[in-house]
Design an enzyme around this catalytic site. Structure first.
Site, PDB file in Angstrom:
ATOM      1  N   GLN A  60     -18.888   8.354 -40.197  1.00 26.51           N
ATOM      2  CA  GLN A  60     -18.787   7.820 -41.360  1.00 26.51           C
ATOM      3  C   GLN A  60     -20.017   7.635 -40.809  1.00 26.51           C
ATOM      4  O   GLN A  60     -21.008   7.422 -41.133  1.00 26.51           O
ATOM      5  CB  GLN A  60     -18.237   6.309 -41.942  1.00 26.51           C
ATOM      6  CG  GLN A  60     -17.924   5.483 -40.481  1.00 26.51           C
ATOM      7  CD  GLN A  60     -17.022   4.715 -40.865  1.00 26.51           C
ATOM      8  OE1 GLN A  60     -16.557   3.822 -41.637  1.00 26.51           O
ATOM      9  NE2 GLN A  60     -17.167   4.125 -39.961  1.00 26.51           N
ATOM     10  N   HIS A  91     -12.027 -12.766 -45.324  1.00 22.38           N
ATOM     11  CA  HIS A  91     -11.530 -12.278 -44.072  1.00 22.38           C
ATOM     12  C   HIS A  91     -10.401 -13.729 -43.887  1.00 22.38           C
ATOM     13  O   HIS A  91      -9.134 -13.585 -43.233  1.00 22.38           O
ATOM     14  CB  HIS A  91     -12.653 -12.051 -43.337  1.00 22.38           C
ATOM     15  CG  HIS A  91     -13.285 -10.875 -43.129  1.00 22.38           C
ATOM     16  ND1 HIS A  91     -14.271 -10.807 -43.547  1.00 22.38           N
ATOM     17  CD2 HIS A  91     -13.126 -10.233 -42.006  1.00 22.38           C
ATOM     18  CE1 HIS A  91     -14.537  -9.749 -42.976  1.00 22.38           C
ATOM     19  NE2 HIS A  91     -13.437  -9.211 -42.415  1.00 22.38           N
ATOM     20  N   GLU A 115     -16.777  -5.581 -38.250  1.00 20.88           N
ATOM     21  CA  GLU A 115     -17.668  -5.817 -37.870  1.00 20.88           C
ATOM     22  C   GLU A 115     -17.392  -7.236 -37.440  1.00 20.88           C
ATOM     23  O   GLU A 115     -18.252  -7.826 -37.099  1.00 20.88           O
ATOM     24  CB  GLU A 115     -17.737  -6.623 -39.835  1.00 20.88           C
ATOM     25  CG  GLU A 115     -17.581  -5.556 -40.747  1.00 20.88           C
ATOM     26  CD  GLU A 115     -16.017  -5.360 -41.589  1.00 20.88           C
ATOM     27  OE1 GLU A 115     -15.167  -5.784 -40.932  1.00 20.88           O
ATOM     28  OE2 GLU A 115     -15.860  -6.280 -42.465  1.00 20.88           O
ATOM     29  N   ASP A 135     -10.924  -0.004 -32.558  1.00 20.51           N
ATOM     30  CA  ASP A 135     -11.792   0.269 -33.754  1.00 20.51           C
ATOM     31  C   ASP A 135     -11.972   2.020 -33.377  1.00 20.51           C
ATOM     32  O   ASP A 135     -12.451   1.851 -32.223  1.00 20.51           O
ATOM     33  CB  ASP A 135     -12.356  -0.805 -34.009  1.00 20.51           C
ATOM     34  CG  ASP A 135     -13.236  -0.012 -35.734  1.00 20.51           C
ATOM     35  OD1 ASP A 135     -14.261   0.953 -34.966  1.00 20.51           O
ATOM     36  OD2 ASP A 135     -12.852  -0.995 -36.659  1.00 20.51           O
ATOM     37  N   ASP A 167      -8.979   5.318 -31.526  1.00 18.80           N
ATOM     38  CA  ASP A 167      -7.531   5.386 -33.043  1.00 18.80           C
ATOM     39  C   ASP A 167      -6.646   4.175 -32.597  1.00 18.80           C
ATOM     40  O   ASP A 167      -6.119   4.513 -31.840  1.00 18.80           O
ATOM     41  CB  ASP A 167      -7.406   6.883 -33.140  1.00 18.80           C
ATOM     42  CG  ASP A 167      -5.469   7.118 -34.110  1.00 18.80           C
ATOM     43  OD1 ASP A 167      -6.613   6.544 -35.877  1.00 18.80           O
ATOM     44  OD2 ASP A 167      -4.889   6.827 -34.131  1.00 18.80           O
ATOM     45  N   GLY A 168      -6.416   3.739 -33.647  1.00 23.45           N
ATOM     46  CA  GLY A 168      -5.421   2.613 -33.155  1.00 23.45           C
ATOM     47  C   GLY A 168      -4.008   3.435 -33.199  1.00 23.45           C
ATOM     48  O   GLY A 168      -3.035   2.036 -32.923  1.00 23.45           O
ATOM     49  N   ASP A 185      -7.303  -3.496 -40.695  1.00 20.13           N
ATOM     50  CA  ASP A 185      -8.469  -3.985 -41.496  1.00 20.13           C
ATOM     51  C   ASP A 185      -8.967  -2.903 -41.363  1.00 20.13           C
ATOM     52  O   ASP A 185      -9.811  -2.932 -40.719  1.00 20.13           O
ATOM     53  CB  ASP A 185      -8.939  -5.283 -40.920  1.00 20.13           C
ATOM     54  CG  ASP A 185     -10.369  -5.548 -41.951  1.00 20.13           C
ATOM     55  OD1 ASP A 185     -10.122  -5.023 -43.238  1.00 20.13           O
ATOM     56  OD2 ASP A 185     -10.853  -5.881 -40.937  1.00 20.13           O
ATOM     57  N   PRO A 194     -10.233   9.390 -41.269  1.00 19.66           N
ATOM     58  CA  PRO A 194      -9.048   9.425 -40.465  1.00 19.66           C
ATOM     59  C   PRO A 194      -8.026   8.083 -40.044  1.00 19.66           C
ATOM     60  O   PRO A 194      -8.090   7.864 -39.707  1.00 19.66           O
ATOM     61  CB  PRO A 194     -10.304   9.033 -39.373  1.00 19.66           C
ATOM     62  CG  PRO A 194     -11.413   8.565 -40.355  1.00 19.66           C
ATOM     63  CD  PRO A 194     -10.889   8.923 -41.667  1.00 19.66           C
TER      64      PRO A 194
END
Length: 349
Positions: A60, A91, A115, A135, A167-168, A185, A194
């Site tokens: 990205q 959050h 983050e 992540d 990848d989750g 998230d 993705p």
């Protein structure tokens, strides 16, 4: 912007930024102007005090900059992803309802959250013994670790944290671990992006199989405004096809320029029975009365209150999100005639 200046600009590619040189109208402070072009119909202009990073990871486009209105911001693919001025609001709303609902969350999975602020909120609970954060974008996580300390506040270095760059969905497929709470998230479900495979019925069925009894899932629920509410409604339907209890809530996040949606999914948690006093007692018992900046019982209860039109929308049947099937929004709610007799019982709760 002056018409003669705008006319001389090249067309903006989608999901990118165009930067003006320093603006002489801002009294020589060297401000740079960035145009956010993430929406096909609207563009938003930001004055930047300083650009800390601009570039592209494997996945990205990334911009980290200091702004005038939102302090430091993280922008991904042409849109603000998180802003220092209101990230704690976002959050807390994403993480704390699920963590407070569970009596003693010990093992927590975070998918996304580069983050580190989602991780920060999870680790605020002393009961947590293991927080796995998955992540896809390792480069982004490292950029956030370097430039966004206010977000993660050192959470990446907590010994309870396990940080994985993959990848989750692939992680859930390969690892049979069970969790008490799962926080999703990830970025919005852009076409062919993705994260698209993390919004489907098949993904949530896999996720359901990785929950312990009494487990709770919290999901970043996309924009949830009167002008753009159908993707959230489709996401809620998709979760309801897998979980017995699914509840939408929302709040205005100023840097997102909109109301934002969240969802809680489980097989047991009915937020209609929550009382503000009970929520306050849980916060004090689990976190202490001064820990949270925004959330208390009254505010959280209010976030679940929807207007009549939105309740009707959420109660409507419709297609769910499936692997390999593009999302097509149904007709506008204004085109559907409805009155009290057409309002299902679910929509009145």
């Amino acid at each position: 912007m002056p018409a003669e200046v705008a006319a001389g600009l090249p067309p903006l590619p989608p999901n990118h930024f165009y930067f003006y040189p320093p603006d002489p109208l801002l009294e020589g402070d060297g401000a740079i102007t960035a145009i956010e072009d993430s929406d096909p119909f609207d563009q938003y202009v930001y004055r930047l005090r300083r650009v800390l990073y601009q570039g592209r990871t494997r996945w990205q486009n990334v911009l980290i900059a200091d702004t005038y209105n939102y302090d430091r911001v993280l922008m991904l693919d042409g849109a603000i992803q998180s802003a220092e001025s209101d990230e704690s609001l976002y959050h807390e709303l994403l993480v704390q309802p699920a963590m407070l609902a569970h009596d003693e969350p010990r093992d927590v999975l975070i998918i996304g959250g580069g983050e580190g602020a989602t991780l920060r909120e999870v680790l605020s609970h002393a009961s947590v013994r293991r927080a796995v954060m998955v992540d896809l974008d390792r480069e982004l996580v490292e950029l956030c670790r370097e430039h966004l300390f206010q977000w993660h506040q050192g959470a990446f270095d907590d010994p309870r944290c396990e940080l994985l760059a993959e990848d989750g969905r692939a992680y859930l497929e390969r690892d049979p671990s069970l969790y008490d709470v799962v926080i999703i998230d990830v970025v919005d479900m852009l076409d062919n992006g993705p994260a698209q495979a993390l919004y489907t019925r098949q993904f949530y069925e896999l996720l359901h199989s990785r929950l312990r009894p009494g487990g709770v899932v919290a999901v970043q629920g996309l924009e949830f405004s009167h002008s753009d509410d159908k993707p959230h409604a489709a996401l809620a339907r998709t979760l309801r096809s897998v979980f017995s209890q699914v509840h939408s809530y929302r709040a205005t996040v100023p840097s997102f320029l909109s109301s934002w949606g969240f969802l809680l999914a489980s097989d047991w948690l009915d937020t209609n029975h929550w009382q503000a006093e009970d929520i306050d007692r849980r916060i004090e018992r689990k976190l202490g009365p001064l820990w949270l900046d925004h959330l208390d019982g009254d505010y959280l209860k209010a976030c679940f209150v929807m207007d009549r039109e939105t309740r009707f929308l959420l109660a409507q049947p419709g297609p769910v999100l499936e692997d390999g099937v593009p999302f097509v929004a149904p007709p506008d709610i204004e085109e559907i005639e409805f009155g009290p007799a057409q309002l299902p019982a679910l929509a009145r709760t």
